[in-house]
Design an enzyme around this catalytic site. Structure first.
Site, PDB file in Angstrom:
ATOM      1  N   HIS A 259       0.879  -1.165   0.000  1.00 51.37           N
ATOM      2  CA  HIS A 259       0.000   0.000   0.000  1.00 51.37           C
ATOM      3  C   HIS A 259       0.922   1.221   0.000  1.00 51.37           C
ATOM      4  O   HIS A 259       1.715   1.407   0.925  1.00 51.37           O
ATOM      5  CB  HIS A 259      -0.908  -0.028   1.234  1.00 51.37           C
ATOM      6  CG  HIS A 259      -1.943  -1.113   1.150  1.00 51.37           C
ATOM      7  ND1 HIS A 259      -2.259  -1.941   2.194  1.00 51.37           N
ATOM      8  CD2 HIS A 259      -2.712  -1.496   0.093  1.00 51.37           C
ATOM      9  CE1 HIS A 259      -3.203  -2.796   1.787  1.00 51.37           C
ATOM     10  NE2 HIS A 259      -3.483  -2.547   0.527  1.00 51.37           N
ATOM     11  N   GLU A 262       1.651   3.352   3.015  1.00 57.13           N
ATOM     12  CA  GLU A 262       2.149   2.727   4.235  1.00 57.13           C
ATOM     13  C   GLU A 262       3.656   2.573   4.073  1.00 57.13           C
ATOM     14  O   GLU A 262       4.151   1.605   3.498  1.00 57.13           O
ATOM     15  CB  GLU A 262       1.436   1.392   4.468  1.00 57.13           C
ATOM     16  CG  GLU A 262      -0.066   1.612   4.674  1.00 57.13           C
ATOM     17  CD  GLU A 262      -0.907   0.347   4.604  1.00 57.13           C
ATOM     18  OE1 GLU A 262      -2.144   0.472   4.576  1.00 57.13           O
ATOM     19  OE2 GLU A 262      -0.335  -0.752   4.557  1.00 57.13           O
ATOM     20  N   HIS A 391       3.085  -3.577   6.446  1.00 61.33           N
ATOM     21  CA  HIS A 391       1.997  -2.607   6.286  1.00 61.33           C
ATOM     22  C   HIS A 391       2.000  -1.609   7.444  1.00 61.33           C
ATOM     23  O   HIS A 391       2.861  -1.661   8.315  1.00 61.33           O
ATOM     24  CB  HIS A 391       0.653  -3.344   6.226  1.00 61.33           C
ATOM     25  CG  HIS A 391       0.455  -4.133   4.972  1.00 61.33           C
ATOM     26  ND1 HIS A 391      -0.413  -3.752   3.977  1.00 61.33           N
ATOM     27  CD2 HIS A 391       1.037  -5.282   4.552  1.00 61.33           C
ATOM     28  CE1 HIS A 391      -0.358  -4.639   2.993  1.00 61.33           C
ATOM     29  NE2 HIS A 391       0.513  -5.575   3.315  1.00 61.33           N
ATOM     30  N   GLU A 483       1.730  -5.333  10.638  1.00 58.03           N
ATOM     31  CA  GLU A 483       1.194  -3.970  10.760  1.00 58.03           C
ATOM     32  C   GLU A 483       2.104  -3.235  11.732  1.00 58.03           C
ATOM     33  O   GLU A 483       2.163  -3.568  12.912  1.00 58.03           O
ATOM     34  CB  GLU A 483      -0.249  -4.005  11.275  1.00 58.03           C
ATOM     35  CG  GLU A 483      -1.224  -4.695  10.333  1.00 58.03           C
ATOM     36  CD  GLU A 483      -1.647  -3.812   9.158  1.00 58.03           C
ATOM     37  OE1 GLU A 483      -1.395  -2.581   9.213  1.00 58.03           O
ATOM     38  OE2 GLU A 483      -2.220  -4.348   8.194  1.00 58.03           O
TER      39      GLU A 483
HETATM   40 ZN   LIG Z   1      -1.715  -2.169   4.099  1.00 63.13          ZN
END
Ligand SMILES: [Zn+2]
Length: 665
Positions: A259, A262, A391, A483
């Site tokens: 992404h 990110e 991410h 994350e």
């Molecule tokens: Zn992501």
């Protein structure tokens, strides 16, 4: 610090403005010399023909270490106007912008030493070849990054000379300043000084290539393809034998910036590459052990186009979604084939194979991003064992499946047959991360404290088409989603502590490729058997052997019944015990005997060519032609290739456009 970010749109305006200003300025500054006259050589004044030293008046070369120059210059330009209208000079005026600060100001100054050569006693003193060579070595990656050929007038052999011929160092003025700074600030500076800042695309490519060059015995960069807008998806690899899969050596990958907004993962992987290189050189025993036993691949940015968009807003200003998607507005983590629904559909069929599942035909009718295709090909080309996809937006480690086993349930625990292994991997990352492992609930990611900082993806929120599910169901590779924090685009002053928080975890996860068992499957004559299947009783997910018959099967400690089988061979079963504290994988080899295939039922075995539907489509991918040798180089695709993005900045030069900056020209 948002001023460091790429602001492509505004940069374009600035560049065009710069060019116009140059050209307008020049027309005014040489009113007596009309363009037609110039072409006919009528603009040479009497003083210039005498070839004596004159004051250097070139605006972009006004900070040279000397003040006197001479006509003609080393490119045979005979007047100031001729130089100022030349594509070489215009390149120097915009190169800092095009390279986004790389090689600044060295490149411009060395270029100026050719366009406005030093003059002493009415004679040219040429710049030193050594200076040119070291400039080329350090700046070539920045040119590669924007797909620009090395300018011909910086040909070190043609326009530069050796010391014995009495050359001068055009960068002498800069060196004085640098020496003072480095001595005062850091007398014991380590070999690599990692800059904990954000990296534009060009800077990223340059750092990766420089790092690989510095550690060329253990590192290499390669491209897996291009983004929709044509940026390289560049991987840096670490291994004692870069570029090669070695028998029994497990392969690991990290993917960042899928992404585009990110960005922490992207930066962490750029730092990790530099860290691995310098620590290996410094003799760090742990890093040497990791690199000696593992092949590591880092793809810091899977979505460089999205990153550029996010970076335009800059750190601290980026909203929740700007730049998340690729340039075609595709969410790359929703763009992979959905094999998970298929898995849930066929799980009740006893003989159904639940690993290495084929890509459904219907997938090819959907819009597939070049970034997705590139990564799918990469996943297939290398026998990866573990992957981490980096991410941002929360602080938790999530693991497959991401897609709920019940299509209507948005939050439903949906484990893979390897739930225990995935938990072990996820907990490993959390254990070394001071924030993820913190018990405080009033923090970023605090709602995962009760689960130990990890969560099954579908239980968090269900989505289909994710990369991790695909990796697990289509290949041998177990992928986690990391994350890394609530701020998707942290400010620069947060980057160093983020690196400190994640460094140990990033290394520990790599070391997990040595858990479980590995070995080789051969026939009675010692020939390796590829695509043989390794099954473990109680885990309905087989691993297959790689090209040379080697395999890796991640397992938790305990007793396991492991079998190897292959089409046309007998099945061999072994009982193994893995101790609680493992630092090395258990070695379990198999020898399979040929059997008469007509006399045996090979249930659950599918033909070996399940991937065939995938490969032919690659040929139609306009973005993959430059990373796929087998499709023939220099074909129609190359000939028809579009010009690079910076070409338009030279269009007003008409026939004098610098075609020498185009590669393969
Ligand atoms: Zn992501």
């Amino acid at each position: 610090m948002f001023s460091l970010q790429t602001k492509k749109a505004s940069m374009k305006k600035t560049l065009i403005g710069t060019l116009l200003a140059i050209i307008l300025g020049l027309v005014q500054s040489s009113p007596s010399c009309l363009p037609g006259d110039r072409a006919l050589g009528r603009c040479i004044s009497a003083t210039e023909e005498k070839a004596s030293c004159i004051d250097n008046a070139l605006g972009y070369c006004d900070d040279l270490a000397y003040s006197k120059t001479i006509f003609p210059n080393l490119l045979d330009h005979r007047t100031r106007g001729e130089i100022e209208f030349s594509s070489e000079y215009i390149l120097l005026s915009v190169i800092d912008n095009l390279l986004q600060g790389e090689c600044n100001p060295d490149l411009r100054i060395v270029g100026c030493s050719v366009l406005a050569p030093r003059c002493e006693k009415n004679k040219v003193v040429k710049p030193c070849r050594k200076v040119c060579e070291s400039l080329k070595k350090s700046c070539q990656p920045a040119f590669d990054a924007i797909d620009m050929a090395w300018p011909y007038f910086l040909d070190c052999d043609r326009f530069f000379v050796g010391e014995e011929e009495g050359c001068h160092d055009p960068l002498e003025k800069l060196r004085v300043n640098i020496d003072v700074v480095s001595e005062e600030v850091a007398p014991q500076m380590p070999n690599t000084f990692i800059h904990f800042n954000h990296h534009s695309y060009t800077q990223m490519i340059s750092v990766l290539k420089k790092t690989a060059a510095r550690c060329s015995h253990i590192s290499k960069t390669y491209s897996i393809g291009r983004s929709f807008e044509g940026k390289e998806l560049l991987v840096i690899e670490f291994s004692t034998n870069p570029g090669q899969h070695e028998l029994l050596k497990p392969e690991f990958r990290y993917i960042g910036n899928m992404h585009g907004n990110e960005v922490l993962g992207r930066e962490l992987l750029i730092y990790l590459a530099q860290y691995l290189c310098s620590e290996y050189l410094l003799g760090n025993a742990r890093i040497q052990a990791i690199i000696n036993t593992t092949r590591i691949h880092l793809l810091p940015s899977m979505n460089p186009d999205g990153y550029d968009l996010a970076a335009e807003e800059g750190a601290g200003y980026n909203g929740w979604t700007s730049g998340r998607l690729n340039a075609q507005n595709i969410d790359l983590n929703r763009n992979f084939p959905d094999l998970t629904s298929e898995f849930h559909k066929i799980i009740k069929m006893r003989s159904a194979r639940l690993d290495h599942m084929p890509i459904p035909e219907s997938y090819w009718d959907s819009k597939i991003a070049p970034e997705t295709k590139a990564v799918m090909k990469w996943m297939r080309a290398i026998p990866f064992v573990i992957s981490g996809s980096l991410h941002g937006g929360d602080l938790v480690v999530s693991y497959p499946y991401d897609f709920s086993k019940h299509p209507l349930e948005e939050k439903m625990f949906s484990p893979t047959p390897d739930e225990k292994v995935f938990q072990l991997l996820a907990k490993t990352y959390v254990a070394s991360h001071p924030l993820m492992s913190s018990k405080a609930t009033e923090r970023c990611g605090g709602n995962f404290v009760s689960k130990g900082g990890i969560i099954n993806g579908a239980e968090w929120y269900s989505f289909s088409g994710g990369m991790s599910d695909f990796s697990y169901l289509h290949t041998n590779c177990f992928e986690l989603t990391l994350e890394l924090g609530c701020d998707k685009f942290p400010t620069e002053d947060e980057l160093y502590s983020a690196w400190q928080d994640n460094k140990e975890s990033l290394l520990s996860l790599i070391e997990m490729v040595h858990r479980g068992i590995k070995g080789i499957v051969k026939d009675e004559y010692g020939n390796p058997i590829k695509k043989a299947r390794i099954s473990v009783k109680g885990i309905r997910h087989d691993i297959t052997t790689a090209e040379n018959g080697d395999y890796w099967r991640l397992l938790i400690p305990g007793v396991h019944i492991v079998s190897a089988e292959a089409f046309g061979y007998s099945k061999v079963t072994k009982k193994i015990t893995l101790p609680a504290k493992m630092t090395k994988p258990g070695r379990v080899d198999f020898v399979l005997k040929r059997v008469d295939i007509n006399n045996r039922k090979f249930d659950r075995l599918v033909p070996e060519d399940i991937y065939d539907r995938f490969d032919p489509l690659d040929r139609f991918d306009p973005h993959s032609h430059n990373n796929n040798g087998e499709q023939g180089e220099g074909g129609e695709l190359t000939a028809e290739r579009e010009k690079p993005w910076w070409w338009s900045y030279f269009s007003m030069l008409g026939q004098n456009r610098p075609v020498w900056l185009l590669k393969n020209n």
